[in-house]
Design an enzyme around this catalytic site. Structure first.
Site, mmCIF file in Angstrom:
data_model
loop_
_atom_site.group_PDB
_atom_site.id
_atom_site.type_symbol
_atom_site.label_atom_id
_atom_site.label_comp_id
_atom_site.label_asym_id
_atom_site.label_seq_id
_atom_site.Cartn_x
_atom_site.Cartn_y
_atom_site.Cartn_z
ATOM 1 N N TYR A 139 0.697 -1.158 -0.054
ATOM 2 C CA TYR A 139 0.081 -0.063 0.050
ATOM 3 C C TYR A 139 0.987 1.300 0.042
ATOM 4 C CZ TYR A 139 -4.597 -1.956 0.648
ATOM 5 O OH TYR A 139 -5.936 -2.558 0.597
ATOM 6 N N LYS A 190 3.184 -15.416 2.439
ATOM 7 C CA LYS A 190 3.472 -15.982 1.138
ATOM 8 C C LYS A 190 5.022 -16.541 0.984
ATOM 9 C CE LYS A 190 1.826 -18.109 -2.758
ATOM 10 N NZ LYS A 190 0.892 -19.236 -2.812
ATOM 11 N N ASP A 222 -2.893 -18.345 0.582
ATOM 12 C CA ASP A 222 -3.696 -19.118 -0.211
ATOM 13 C C ASP A 222 -4.744 -20.117 0.643
ATOM 14 O OD1 ASP A 222 -1.384 -20.236 -0.148
ATOM 15 O OD2 ASP A 222 -1.537 -20.892 -2.280
ATOM 16 N N ASP A 246 -6.376 -7.056 4.067
ATOM 17 C CA ASP A 246 -7.510 -6.419 3.503
ATOM 18 C C ASP A 246 -8.369 -7.424 2.939
ATOM 19 O OD1 ASP A 246 -8.931 -4.300 2.470
ATOM 20 O OD2 ASP A 246 -8.089 -4.745 0.527
ATOM 21 N N ASP A 250 -12.265 -9.003 4.447
ATOM 22 C CA ASP A 250 -13.660 -9.353 4.010
ATOM 23 C C ASP A 250 -14.266 -10.533 3.852
ATOM 24 O OD1 ASP A 250 -13.330 -6.429 3.302
ATOM 25 O OD2 ASP A 250 -14.383 -6.817 1.150
HETATM 26 C C1 IPM Z 1 -10.312 -1.056 4.023
HETATM 27 C C2 IPM Z 1 -10.520 -0.680 2.717
HETATM 28 C C3 IPM Z 1 -9.497 0.236 2.401
HETATM 29 C C4 IPM Z 1 -8.344 -0.444 2.181
HETATM 30 C C5 IPM Z 1 -9.706 1.155 1.073
HETATM 31 C C6 IPM Z 1 -11.010 2.053 1.044
HETATM 32 C C7 IPM Z 1 -8.552 2.192 0.901
HETATM 33 O O1 IPM Z 1 -10.807 -1.547 1.805
HETATM 34 O O2 IPM Z 1 -10.322 -0.411 5.074
HETATM 35 O O3 IPM Z 1 -10.319 -2.283 4.163
HETATM 36 O O4 IPM Z 1 -7.958 -1.280 1.215
HETATM 37 O O5 IPM Z 1 -7.571 -0.471 3.229
HETATM 38 MN MN MN Z 2 -11.001 -3.571 2.485
#
Ligand code: IPM
Ligand code: MN
Length: 358
Positions: A139, A190, A222, A246, A250
């Site tokens: 990032y 990884k 993975d 990240d 999710d």
């Molecule tokens: C998160 C979001 C952010 C990230 C984006 C909006 C930059 O997806 O906080 O997980 O990738 O960190």
């Molecule tokens: Mn995110």
């Protein structure tokens, strides 16, 4: 205590409003004082001031005791140059506050077991704390950007870079958290391919020596993405670098039924950032249907990590649990039974669950 509010874009302002109501109730009930100070951030700041993270917002955050954030980003900014994207503002905020450890708990609430797309017997009892490194890795690494060579061929580059001290400090947060939980850390990398992961693994092992009571396992990312949905209960603390975290957070959100349930705390230095894991959900913004529970739970994390008000944090978490128990459901977690409610009504339900006699 002073909280800077950054409602941001899309559903951000609606969900932050509900979390603020909960924080006000908390302050009133404990006769302590919380001051709120709202600032422009993300797309809202781009529209008002031409930049996603204005200097005045930065100063206010640096001087605050905590930052409560909604969400940033909308499709209309997607084609902006990098410096003028709401997401760049968010990365700038994390960096400015050096909030390097991002705690993302994925807890499956019992009444929501059937809200997950996975089988109840798989998700039941899941209680994972993902710790994502937040201010390093791909990032932030340089060089980055677009290039065109002499033959006119376009390319783009990003760099994944980690320094040992960056790995060490987030690893300590993970092990400290594990000591207060089930004393197990799975470090995700990884290392079969990436040098950054080999350094990550070596450094995590070194830090682990200071925590003889904590069990450490390593897992390739993975495989981890597979194990998270195959056997989520086997995980306690999951420690990983920025991009992997990240993605995996999710994925873990779906164990809980909805990303609308996942709170987060980004800590490490004096001022922490507390925000839901979800995004701006432009399709449902302004319609009073977004789930405010992730932001309300983030406010509970704020009370715990920024203020050290453990009892108050638990009161909020208990209120969330009890409204779910009572059957209140926003659309994202509604599966045909229970009481379908909107953003405000869900916030109200949490407030009344916090009041005596409820
Ligand atoms: C998160 C979001 C952010 C990230 C984006 C909006 C930059 O997806 O906080 O997980 O990738 O960190
Ligand atoms: Mn995110």
């Amino acid at each position: 205590m002073r909280i800077v509010l950054l409602p941001g874009d899309g559903i951000g302002p609606e969900v932050v409003e509900q979390a603020v109501a909960v924080l006000r109730e908390t302050a009133a009930r404990s006769s302590r004082k919380i001051d709120f100070d709202e600032h422009a951030f993300g797309g809202a700041a781009l529209d008002a001031e031409g930049v996603p993270f204005p200097p005045a917002t930065r100063e206010a955050c640096l001087a605050a005791d905590a930052v409560l954030l909604g969400a940033v980003g909308l499709p209309k900014y997607d084609k902006n140059p990098p410096a003028l994207k709401p997401e760049t503002g968010l990365l700038g905020l994390r960096k400015a506050l050096e909030a390097f450890a991002n705690l993302r708990p994925a807890v499956v609430h019992k009444p929501l077991v059937s809200a997950s797309t996975l089988k109840a017997e798989v998700v039941e009892g899941t209680d994972i704390l993902i710790i994502r490194e937040l201010t390093g890795g791909i990032y932030f690494g340089t060089p980055r950007g677009f290039e065109t060579d002499e033959q006119g061929r376009e390319s783009a580059v990003n760099t994944m870079r980690y320094r040992v001290d960056e790995i060490e400090r987030v690893t300590r947060v993970a092990f400290d958290c594990a000591m207060g939980r089930r004393k197990s850390v799975v470090s995700v990398d990884k290392a079969n391919v990436l040098e950054t992961s080999q350094l990550w693994r070596k450094t995590v092992e070194q830090v682990a020596r200071d925590y003889p009571e904590v069990n450490l396992d390593h897992m390739y990312v993975d495989n981890c993405s597979m194990q998270l949905i195959a056997q989520p209960r086997r995980f306690d603390v999951v420690l990983t670098e920025n991009l992997f975290g990240d993605i995996l957070s999710d994925e873990a959100a779906m164990l809980t039924g909805s990303i609308g349930m996942l709170p987060s705390a980004s800590i490490g230095n004096r001022v922490g950032i507390f925000e839901p894991v979800h995004g701006t959900a432009p399709d449902i913004a302004g319609k009073d249907i977004a789930n405010p529970l992730a932001t309300i739970a983030s406010a509970a994390m704020l009370l715990r990590h920024a203020f050290g008000w453990e009892e108050e944090a638990q009161r909020v978490e208990l209120a969330i649990a009890s409204v779910l128990e009572a059957g209140f459901r926003t659309a994202d977690i509604f599966r045909g039974d229970g009481k379908l409610v909107g953003t405000r009504a869900m916030g109200e339900a949490v407030l009344s669950a916090m009041r005596p006699g409820s």
